[in-house]
Design a protein around this motif. Sequence first.
Motif, PDB file in Angstrom:
ATOM      1  N   ALA A 130      45.218  42.853  32.851  1.00  0.00           N
ATOM      2  CA  ALA A 130      45.635  44.245  33.070  1.00  0.00           C
ATOM      3  C   ALA A 130      47.089  44.305  33.532  1.00  0.00           C
ATOM      4  N   ALA A 131      47.481  43.361  34.394  1.00  0.00           N
ATOM      5  CA  ALA A 131      48.870  43.349  34.883  1.00  0.00           C
ATOM      6  C   ALA A 131      49.836  43.157  33.718  1.00  0.00           C
ATOM      7  N   THR A 132      49.483  42.258  32.816  1.00  0.00           N
ATOM      8  CA  THR A 132      50.356  41.990  31.669  1.00  0.00           C
ATOM      9  C   THR A 132      50.406  43.204  30.748  1.00  0.00           C
ATOM     10  N   GLU A 133      49.227  43.751  30.441  1.00  0.00           N
ATOM     11  CA  GLU A 133      49.180  44.878  29.499  1.00  0.00           C
ATOM     12  C   GLU A 133      49.872  46.123  30.054  1.00  0.00           C
ATOM     13  N   LEU A 134      49.702  46.356  31.349  1.00  0.00           N
ATOM     14  CA  LEU A 134      50.184  47.617  31.913  1.00  0.00           C
ATOM     15  C   LEU A 134      51.534  47.495  32.610  1.00  0.00           C
ATOM     16  N   GLY A 135      52.002  46.262  32.825  1.00  0.00           N
ATOM     17  CA  GLY A 135      53.350  46.086  33.370  1.00  0.00           C
ATOM     18  C   GLY A 135      53.438  46.026  34.883  1.00  0.00           C
ATOM     19  N   TYR A 136      52.364  45.567  35.552  1.00  0.00           N
ATOM     20  CA  TYR A 136      52.433  45.395  37.012  1.00  0.00           C
ATOM     21  C   TYR A 136      53.124  44.072  37.337  1.00  0.00           C
ATOM     22  N   GLU A 137      53.825  44.053  38.484  1.00  0.00           N
ATOM     23  CA  GLU A 137      54.562  42.862  38.903  1.00  0.00           C
ATOM     24  C   GLU A 137      53.601  41.697  39.138  1.00  0.00           C
ATOM     25  N   THR A 138      52.446  42.006  39.743  1.00  0.00           N
ATOM     26  CA  THR A 138      51.505  40.937  40.064  1.00  0.00           C
ATOM     27  C   THR A 138      50.070  41.476  40.033  1.00  0.00           C
ATOM     28  N   SER A 139      49.112  40.538  40.130  1.00  0.00           N
ATOM     29  CA  SER A 139      47.704  40.947  40.117  1.00  0.00           C
ATOM     30  C   SER A 139      46.943  40.127  41.148  1.00  0.00           C
ATOM     31  N   THR A 140      45.768  40.640  41.508  1.00  0.00           N
ATOM     32  CA  THR A 140      44.879  39.914  42.412  1.00  0.00           C
ATOM     33  C   THR A 140      43.475  40.459  42.196  1.00  0.00           C
ATOM     34  N   ALA A 141      42.487  39.686  42.583  1.00  0.00           N
ATOM     35  CA  ALA A 141      41.129  40.251  42.601  1.00  0.00           C
ATOM     36  C   ALA A 141      40.587  40.130  44.013  1.00  0.00           C
ATOM     37  N   GLY A 142      41.492  39.929  44.963  1.00  0.00           N
ATOM     38  CA  GLY A 142      41.041  39.667  46.332  1.00  0.00           C
ATOM     39  C   GLY A 142      41.541  40.704  47.324  1.00  0.00           C
TER      40      GLY A 142
END
Length: 366
Positions: free
Chosen positions: A51-63
């Motif tokens: 989702a971060a890659t597709e939507l353009g977020y700087e970073t991602s986490t699931a925590g």
Amino acid sequence: MDTVAQAFAPPPRIGMLGGGFMARTHTRAARTAGAHLDVIASSTAARSRRAATELGYETSTAGDDFFDHDLDVVHVCTPNTSHAEHALRALDAGFQIICEKPLATDSTAARSIVDRAQALGLSGTVPFVYRYHPMVREARARIRRGEAGALLTIDASYLQDWLLSAEDDNWRVDAESGGPSRAFADIGSHLVDLIEFITDERIVSLTATTRTVHPRRGGAAVTTEDTVAMTVEMSGGAIGSVLVSQLAPGRKNGLVIEVAGAQESLRFAQEQPEQLWVGRRAGSQLLMRDPDTLSPDAARLCTVPAGHPQGYQDAFNAFVADSYAVFAGEKREGVPTLADGVRAALVTEAVLRSAAERTWVEVEAP
Ligand SMILES: NC(=O)c1ccc[n+]([C@@H]2O[C@H](COP(=O)([O-])OP(=O)(O)OC[C@H]3O[C@@H](n4cnc5c(N)ncnc54)[C@H](O)[C@@H]3O)[C@@H](O)[C@H]2O)c1
């Protein structure tokens, strides 16, 4: 405390909870409003990264480290029963919230979010986004100016067909993820918000009946309703009928509201949002969206000239921009607040109670 104490200088840094349809819609709106897309969290680490890659977020986490980020606003776009917990955690971390509807799946939890926000000097909004169609604002302005006359009747429906077959399934069907009400909490809540927003009146009492047409979906028993029919009494004396279904063949997002006053009727249909029908005994008119001819609050939401259609995403863009402005301490007309989220929860509870007890129910005043 007020929100000004927590004001940030736009553009805000945002965090997104969820990675589905609404996360995409909110992200497009946030980007249009100039937000910095800081972090996104979906249900697994892999989904969050994608989702971060597709939507353009700087970073991602699931925590849980999501809440350690330096954010101004958190968008809650996860399944319904997780909203309250996410909203409270975001507030506790010091962030303003845009929390998807239903704000919570019961009114006590919804109220606790309002109370926590107030105690912390923060605020939040709930995307009752159909308020952001210019022709909805035009209908509201005409009623407020008295042009429609005393309101007599309301005829409103929200019809979809995506759950028509017993083979159709979604997390919304399961009360564990969607909450005790499905069709009403999912789309009826939009309709009721719009009725009260356009008319400036409250539903004071209602009698509702619900049906679960398919008792099993996805191999499991279904406890949430597919269809709802109800009669309402409004605070100003009007009466109305409201129909909600996710099993109406051919209807996709058929949200229609027609209000009849002593002088004029007004009819808005979400699938033709560029139009407002103004009905008169003589000389009915189909009013087209044109910023040059609309009331100021409708004209301010026109982002393109007349004749270039505006739609759902434009409404969302305007809602998110207004939310950020309010969080930054500015005033905006007609922003759906956390209190409106509580209101929707109260009406939903009244619907379920009326259907279960087969009786009229008074809806608690705001
Ligand atoms: N305002 C509107 O017009 C509107 C329209 C559609 C949906 N909604 C609301 O938006 C919410 C999301 O709906 P949707 O259509 O995007 O659903 P969806 O199924 O498309 O997306 C839900 C997302 O949440 C993720 N998720 C699940 N649990 C999570 C958790 N604990 N933490 C982080 N992510 C988690 C899933 O992986 C998925 O990406 C619902 O509450 C729905 O009522 C509002």
